[in-house]
Design a protein around this motif. Sequence first.
Motif, PDB file in Angstrom:
ATOM      1  N   ALA A 172       0.837  -1.208   0.000  1.00 32.41           N
ATOM      2  CA  ALA A 172       0.000   0.000   0.000  1.00 32.41           C
ATOM      3  C   ALA A 172       0.869   1.254   0.000  1.00 32.41           C
ATOM      4  O   ALA A 172       0.536   2.258  -0.631  1.00 32.41           O
ATOM      5  N   ILE A 173       1.998   1.207   0.699  1.00 30.60           N
ATOM      6  CA  ILE A 173       2.908   2.351   0.721  1.00 30.60           C
ATOM      7  C   ILE A 173       3.463   2.611  -0.669  1.00 30.60           C
ATOM      8  O   ILE A 173       3.539   3.755  -1.129  1.00 30.60           O
ATOM      9  N   SER A 174       3.853   1.547  -1.373  1.00 31.96           N
ATOM     10  CA  SER A 174       4.375   1.695  -2.734  1.00 31.96           C
ATOM     11  C   SER A 174       3.313   2.271  -3.663  1.00 31.96           C
ATOM     12  O   SER A 174       3.593   3.161  -4.474  1.00 31.96           O
ATOM     13  N   GLY A 175       2.094   1.760  -3.552  1.00 35.91           N
ATOM     14  CA  GLY A 175       1.011   2.268  -4.388  1.00 35.91           C
ATOM     15  C   GLY A 175       0.723   3.728  -4.099  1.00 35.91           C
ATOM     16  O   GLY A 175       0.469   4.528  -5.011  1.00 35.91           O
ATOM     17  N   HIS A 176       0.751   4.081  -2.810  1.00 37.87           N
ATOM     18  CA  HIS A 176       0.537   5.475  -2.406  1.00 37.87           C
ATOM     19  C   HIS A 176       1.598   6.379  -3.021  1.00 37.87           C
ATOM     20  O   HIS A 176       1.292   7.466  -3.538  1.00 37.87           O
ATOM     21  N   LEU A 177       2.857   5.946  -3.007  1.00 35.19           N
ATOM     22  CA  LEU A 177       3.945   6.753  -3.545  1.00 35.19           C
ATOM     23  C   LEU A 177       3.805   6.925  -5.053  1.00 35.19           C
ATOM     24  O   LEU A 177       4.037   8.021  -5.588  1.00 35.19           O
ATOM     25  N   ARG A 178       3.418   5.851  -5.744  1.00 35.06           N
ATOM     26  CA  ARG A 178       3.233   5.964  -7.195  1.00 35.06           C
ATOM     27  C   ARG A 178       2.141   6.974  -7.525  1.00 35.06           C
ATOM     28  O   ARG A 178       2.285   7.798  -8.438  1.00 35.06           O
ATOM     29  N   GLU A 179       1.040   6.904  -6.797  1.00 36.02           N
ATOM     30  CA  GLU A 179      -0.063   7.842  -7.035  1.00 36.02           C
ATOM     31  C   GLU A 179       0.372   9.272  -6.724  1.00 36.02           C
ATOM     32  O   GLU A 179       0.106  10.199  -7.489  1.00 36.02           O
ATOM     33  N   LEU A 180       1.026   9.444  -5.594  1.00 33.78           N
ATOM     34  CA  LEU A 180       1.470  10.771  -5.192  1.00 33.78           C
ATOM     35  C   LEU A 180       2.473  11.335  -6.188  1.00 33.78           C
ATOM     36  O   LEU A 180       2.431  12.529  -6.525  1.00 33.78           O
ATOM     37  N   ARG A 181       3.364  10.490  -6.674  1.00 30.49           N
ATOM     38  CA  ARG A 181       4.374  10.951  -7.620  1.00 30.49           C
ATOM     39  C   ARG A 181       3.732  11.475  -8.905  1.00 30.49           C
ATOM     40  O   ARG A 181       4.153  12.494  -9.452  1.00 30.49           O
ATOM     41  N   GLY A 182       2.706  10.776  -9.387  1.00 27.11           N
ATOM     42  CA  GLY A 182       2.016  11.237 -10.582  1.00 27.11           C
ATOM     43  C   GLY A 182       1.387  12.606 -10.374  1.00 27.11           C
ATOM     44  O   GLY A 182       1.452  13.475 -11.250  1.00 27.11           O
ATOM     45  N   GLN A 183       0.792  12.833  -9.202  1.00 29.47           N
ATOM     46  CA  GLN A 183       0.164  14.125  -8.916  1.00 29.47           C
ATOM     47  C   GLN A 183       1.207  15.224  -8.771  1.00 29.47           C
ATOM     48  O   GLN A 183       1.017  16.344  -9.252  1.00 29.47           O
ATOM     49  N   VAL A 184       2.319  14.915  -8.121  1.00 30.96           N
ATOM     50  CA  VAL A 184       3.367  15.914  -7.946  1.00 30.96           C
ATOM     51  C   VAL A 184       4.009  16.257  -9.287  1.00 30.96           C
ATOM     52  O   VAL A 184       4.372  17.420  -9.538  1.00 30.96           O
ATOM     53  N   GLU A 185       4.156  15.274 -10.167  1.00 31.20           N
ATOM     54  CA  GLU A 185       4.709  15.556 -11.491  1.00 31.20           C
ATOM     55  C   GLU A 185       3.794  16.480 -12.282  1.00 31.20           C
ATOM     56  O   GLU A 185       4.267  17.300 -13.073  1.00 31.20           O
ATOM     57  N   GLN A 186       2.474  16.355 -12.083  1.00 30.46           N
ATOM     58  CA  GLN A 186       1.545  17.292 -12.723  1.00 30.46           C
ATOM     59  C   GLN A 186       1.765  18.706 -12.195  1.00 30.46           C
ATOM     60  O   GLN A 186       1.736  19.676 -12.959  1.00 30.46           O
TER      61      GLN A 186
END
Length: 325
Positions: A172-186
């Motif tokens: 879940a932590i890995s999935g959270h980071l992937r999602e967060l990274r996509g939003q931060v890249e935007q």
Amino acid sequence: MSGAGPSPAGRTGAEYRIEDLAHASGATVRTIRAYQDRGLLPTPERRGRANVYRDTHLARLRQIADLLDRGYTLASIKELLEAWDTGRGLGGVLGLVAEVHGPWTDERADRITRAELEVKFGGTSDDRAVAEAVDLGVLEPIPGREDEFLVPSPQELAVAVELYAAGVPLSAISGHLRELRGQVEQIASRFLEFTTEHVFARYLGHRPPTDADAAEAASMVRRLRPLAQQTVDAELARAMRTFATRHLEHHLTAEEPFASGRVAHPPVPVPVALPPSTITAVERLVGREHAAAFVTAATEREVQARTLDALASSHAKVDQIDQID
């Protein structure tokens, strides 16, 4: 033929056969010839049947390799080198390149062994989780050291450790980071578009930019670099405080009927009006079409964090009462 000595034209300096130049530069003979064909290298001196290369060729090969490592294409490198060759200079351009590719945080990378990593995560040995961390760049393998990793962001690893200790699974932590990274890249992309349109366009109108314009742009990068993070920190904190407070009130209200013996029902969401300045700031950072999703995701994360804090506080009070009794 490698070695120092005067040339027929009276010049001095090291001379290289193409094989020697390849060895000194780390490029292959085939690559050197390809660069020659594309006009990236000066024409070597012809001496009999052999081409003679000099230190200028070696310096140019190292320059090309450095720019390639920074992500430039051969076409853009050729433009930069042509600017250099025509006397326009590359000092400002290379300064801008160094500024953009330099560190964007004061945080310093650290190292960690596999054993230390397992201790941080409760003695758990999870090869899949380690592979996932490497894929995400949270850990970077160190060549020649199978059981040691570079940690580019110790803060990011520390967050993962705290979440795991709070009961969040590693997946879940890995999935959270992937999602967060996509939003931060935007956010980063939007901020770059915004600053390019209103600030950097006047410096980067020429390809490549003049030496003076590139130096000015590098100075602006240094000044504007922290602004994106500062804006996100301030506006995101404001939005999360508003939404998280409302959600937490619903959460606590939903518990009260259960305590009195009645059946608890999910609370009905109540619209919350955000300040116009907050909405505008978020739209500028992530774009209007992504603003709602971004605020919603941020709110959900804040609710989870505050819920954990509330539960921890509640347990602490119970412990204090037990001690009094």
